[in-house]
Design an enzyme around this catalytic site. Structure first.
Site, PDB file in Angstrom:
ATOM      1  N   GLU A 104      65.113  53.612 190.672  1.00 34.19           N
ATOM      2  CA  GLU A 104      65.225  52.004 190.486  1.00 34.19           C
ATOM      3  C   GLU A 104      64.941  51.394 189.269  1.00 34.19           C
ATOM      4  O   GLU A 104      65.720  50.322 188.919  1.00 34.19           O
ATOM      5  CB  GLU A 104      64.531  51.550 191.561  1.00 34.19           C
TER       6      GLU A 104
ATOM      7  N   MET B  73      61.248  46.985 201.619  1.00 29.61           N
ATOM      8  CA  MET B  73      59.819  47.213 201.719  1.00 29.61           C
ATOM      9  C   MET B  73      59.062  46.411 200.858  1.00 29.61           C
ATOM     10  O   MET B  73      57.838  46.407 200.399  1.00 29.61           O
ATOM     11  CB  MET B  73      59.204  48.591 201.621  1.00 29.61           C
ATOM     12  N   GLU B  74      59.562  45.404 199.827  1.00 28.67           N
ATOM     13  CA  GLU B  74      58.757  44.828 198.710  1.00 28.67           C
ATOM     14  C   GLU B  74      59.136  43.204 198.606  1.00 28.67           C
ATOM     15  O   GLU B  74      58.149  42.426 198.137  1.00 28.67           O
ATOM     16  CB  GLU B  74      59.123  45.510 197.605  1.00 28.67           C
TER      17      GLU B  74
ATOM     18  N   ASP C  94      72.259  52.013 202.523  1.00 31.40           N
ATOM     19  CA  ASP C  94      72.203  52.516 203.970  1.00 31.40           C
ATOM     20  C   ASP C  94      72.536  51.265 204.815  1.00 31.40           C
ATOM     21  O   ASP C  94      72.058  50.207 204.329  1.00 31.40           O
ATOM     22  CB  ASP C  94      71.364  53.304 204.278  1.00 31.40           C
TER      23      ASP C  94
END
Length: 224
Positions: free
Chosen positions: A11, A169-170, A193
């Site tokens: 990323e 998740m962040e 996804d």
């Protein structure tokens, strides 16, 4: 100074390649690359995966590098087609639970709401820059939790419960730290996804990293 925070090597690597006059240091175990992106003084921080890592990276960005804007970027599961760029309107930590004290799921008693609203000026500037470049994108709530969602029913439930378009998740913890510090934040993610298959993530993640990197650079080029 704009801080760009992402969790994984894939990323940040394309952003780092684009940075001019780049210098990389390690702060609190995190790789921090300071340089110039599209004429803007930036620090790119690879936080590591999960909310605790992202919160730590945000604190470093603000307290060590003096960031006055924070952009969290990267991949996300989403209810939109794979490759869709999302700009957050607000963020929530869907797995934060003080329901035993009568609070709604996601809400911390230290705050008046479960949701942290992204800075409107910064987010609108990102959105306008993407629109002017012809990049289709969605403005939506993004929900964060310390779990890789690969179950379609769980994905559907999270999105329904929090009126969210993306799950990752962040960003919820990035949002909380920025809110406490009074620093504007925005979130730009791309759908890797649909939350129902690890195979889709593995297959599409590298290409989707190119999509959100190009989108972010486009937005930075037009930013004031």
């Amino acid at each position: 100074m704009i801080a760009i925070i992402a969790a994984m090597n894939m990323e940040v690597e394309l952003l780092k390649r684009e940075a001019k006059d780049a210098e990389t240091t390690c702060v609190c175990g995190m790789e921090c690359t300071r340089g110039v992106l599209e004429g803007k003084d930036c620090v790119i921080i690879k936080s590591g995966i999960g909310k605790a890592a992202a919160a730590s990276a945000t604190a470093v960005a603000i307290s060590v590098f003096g960031a006055d804007k924070v952009i969290n970027t990267g991949l996300a599961a989403g209810k939109f087609p794979i490759g869709t760029v999302m700009v957050a309107t607000r963020c929530v930590q869907y797995d934060f639970d003080m329901t035993a004290e009568g609070l709604p799921r996601g809400r911390n008693s230290d705050f008046d709401s479960a949701f942290f609203h992204a800075d409107d000026e910064l987010s609108s500037a990102l959105s306008a820059a993407l629109a002017s470049a012809g990049v289709e994108h969605e403005r939506t709530t993004i929900a964060s939790g310390d779990a890789f969602v690969s179950d379609a029913e769980k994905m559907r439930r999270i999105c329904s419960d929090f009126e969210a378009g993306g799950v990752e998740m962040e960003s919820g913890s990035v949002a909380q730290v920025c809110f406490k510090a009074g620093v504007p934040f925005a979130v730009l993610r791309a759908v890797s996804d649909n939350g129902d298959s690890i195979a889709d993530f593995t297959t599409f993640a590298p290409k989707v990293c190119e999509i959100f990197t190009e989108a972010l650079l486009t937005a930075l080029k037009s930013a004031s």
